[in-house]
Design a protein around this motif. Structure first.
Motif, PDB file in Angstrom:
ATOM      1  N   HIS A  16      -6.229  -5.032  -6.870  1.00  0.00           N
ATOM      2  CA  HIS A  16      -7.503  -4.281  -6.755  1.00  0.00           C
ATOM      3  C   HIS A  16      -8.719  -5.165  -7.024  1.00  0.00           C
ATOM      4  N   GLU A  50      -1.601   5.768  -0.386  1.00  0.00           N
ATOM      5  CA  GLU A  50      -1.277   5.683  -1.809  1.00  0.00           C
ATOM      6  C   GLU A  50      -2.521   5.418  -2.634  1.00  0.00           C
ATOM      7  N   GLU A  51      -3.368   4.528  -2.129  1.00  0.00           N
ATOM      8  CA  GLU A  51      -4.538   4.125  -2.921  1.00  0.00           C
ATOM      9  C   GLU A  51      -5.607   5.216  -3.008  1.00  0.00           C
ATOM     10  N   GLN A  72      -6.665  -1.469  -1.131  1.00  0.00           N
ATOM     11  CA  GLN A  72      -7.954  -1.195  -1.769  1.00  0.00           C
ATOM     12  C   GLN A  72      -9.057  -1.964  -1.041  1.00  0.00           C
ATOM     13  N   ASP A 127       0.029  -5.780  -3.531  1.00  0.00           N
ATOM     14  CA  ASP A 127      -0.128  -4.316  -3.601  1.00  0.00           C
ATOM     15  C   ASP A 127      -0.599  -3.778  -2.261  1.00  0.00           C
TER      16      ASP A 127
HETATM   17 MN    MN Z   1      -2.932  -0.193  -5.796  1.00  0.00          MN
END
Ligand code: MN
Ligand code: BES
Ligand code: MN
Length: 451
Positions: free
Chosen positions: A424, A149-150, A86, A115
């Motif tokens: 995030h 993915e994000e 992110q 993440d």
């Molecule tokens: Mn994420």
């Protein structure tokens, strides 16, 4: 010291190199960093001793694939992770720069640490350790690591749909979720889906003086407020007709298990969330609101004057970014259609309002009664020294539904993040003991499955 303990320093150095690459998928100026992160992952898979390590390039960010298939007759596991992250903003709230990993109090701080770079690296190092120690694995493995993915994971879904034979496996293993509490090994068996888009509202064909025209001209920002409040009431109930029709409530057994989780609501409210009062449907218990109920959130509203001081303008246009989380058995296409109809019905006169999709992902629920999940619970229990708990999560991982739909396999979500990892958000971190124990737990998992 076992093999893994002997290699802590080099794992940490490798992870830092990975974390220094600002592979932000939503910002196009970071395309070269996306490529560097994909190359890094490919090289790591190759160094780990995997075969066929390669980038799969096509539309979208590269996928990274590798395999080791030297255990005929044994199960095949498909490991998934994502190397994209992110955006790091707001930058001034980071205590150390987001792409300069910094270790403080046994945590590594950087965007992507939890993440999902740190957790993707766990998978690679677990397999590498077994291959370096024994020259072989007791099961077959495939890796598929993505870089979108994000932003919704659109291209990996198309790839999975088109290559079921190449990706054939008995289960997928994903490290991209959280433990329920520190030291508490956790398997995630349900995720919410999401529909994400923009609500574009247009009024007059140019900006207007609010004194000269106020009272006659429609205001698109007020219209956004009216539409949003028509979609969700003050208690958190979504007012879209039919929206809850497909929502499946959790079973009595699942509810009872959630009620047994060690949890201090005050600590959660005051420290983890940092708020005076929690909100949401008052008649629904907290975990059910977070894991088994749909939501509607607004992420940003753009339009009008936001500079310093005052400017009296009625803007011609306003845009709200919004998303809705979905739960089983809701489906994104139907949810979008329901939302669009409700937006049209709530649109005040004098403006037009259109909802435009950015990305969607379906919800997923995994039946935990299979050997792949049982083995994961056992491996985590052995490494963490505590009974593994099963939870769901409110977040979304689009590929889980695709693995089910196109490959017919369950996803085993063994996560090593913690609730205060700031995913995030500024100051994202990964707890280093979880990083190291994660590597050992995944290695143990492979051994248990291959026994
Ligand atoms: Mn994420
Ligand atoms: N890893 C998260 C999802 C997650 C977080 C699952 C915490 C369980 C616990 C993932 O990278 C993520 O953030 N997904 C996005 C979805 C996407 C389609 C934008 C999300 O949930 O907002
Ligand atoms: Mn993730």
């Amino acid at each position: 010291m076992n093999y893994y303990e002997q290699h802590h320093d080099s794992y940490l150095e490798g992870l830092k190199t990975f974390l220094r690459i600002p592979s932000i998928s939503t910002l196009s100026e970071h395309k070269p960093d996306i490529q560097r992160a994909a190359d890094f992952v490919r090289r790591e898979l190759e160094k780990a001793g995997l075969e066929q390590a390669q980038l799969i390039e096509g539309a979208g960010n590269p996928l990274v694939y590798a395999e080791w298939l030297g255990a005929p007759g044994k199960p095949t596991v498909l490991f998934y992770g994502h190397y994209d992250v992110q955006p790091p903003d707001p930058l001034d709230e980071w205590k150390s720069p987001p792409f300069e990993p910094d270790i403080r109090d046994n945590n590594i701080y950087a965007r992507g640490s939890a993440d999902d770079k740190g957790q993707t690296y766990i998978l690679i190092k677990a397999v590498e350790g077994l291959l370096k120690q024994h020259g072989r694995l007791p099961i077959n493995v495939k890796f598929l690591i993505e870089g979108e993915e994000e932003v919704g994971g659109e291209h990996i879904e198309a790839y999975v749909a088109s290559k079921p034979a190449r990706l054939k496996a008995d289960a997928a293993v994903i490290c991209d979720t959280e433990m329920f509490a520190p030291e508490l090994p956790t398997i995630c068996v349900g995720l919410r889906g999401i529909i994400y888009g923009e609500l574009v509202v247009e009024g007059a064909n140019h900006d207007l003086h609010s004194g000269v025209y106020g009272g006659a001209a429609p205001n698109p920002l007020m219209a956004i407020a009216e539409i949003l409040t028509a979609l969700k009431d003050r208690e958190g109930h979504i007012k879209i007709p039919g929206f809850y029709d497909r929502v499946v409530p959790p079973s009595a057994k699942e509810r009872a298990a959630w009620a047994r989780l060690p949890f201090d609501e005050r600590e959660y409210r005051e420290n983890e969330v940092g708020v005076k009062e929690l909100v949401g449907e008052p008649e629904i218990p907290l975990f059910e609101r977070l894991w088994a109920r749909p939501t509607l959130e607004v992420h940003g509203i753009r339009g009008g004057f936001i500079g310093e001081g005052a400017k009296t303008v009625i803007p011609a246009r306003g845009v709200a970014k919004l998303s809705m989380r979905l739960v089983a058995d809701q489906n994104p296409d139907e949810a979008v259609a329901q939302l669009q109809k409700a937006v049209a019905a709530a649109c005040p006169k004098g403006v037009t309002a259109v909802y435009k999709t950015i990305h969607n992902a379906p919800p997923s629920l995994v039946n935990p009664d299979n050997r792949f999940i049982h083995a994961a619970a056992e491996a985590m229990k052995q490494v963490f020294g505590k009974e593994t708990v099963y939870i769901r999560s409110g977040g979304s991982i689009p590929i889980v539904a695709a693995f089910d739909k196109y490959l017919g396999i369950p996803s085993v979500m063994m996560g090593f993040g913690l609730p205060d990892d700031n995913l995030h958000a500024p100051n994202e971190k990964l707890h280093l003991p979880n990083f190291f124990r994660g590597i050992e737990a995944v290695a143990r998992y492979i051994e248990i499955l291959g026994a």
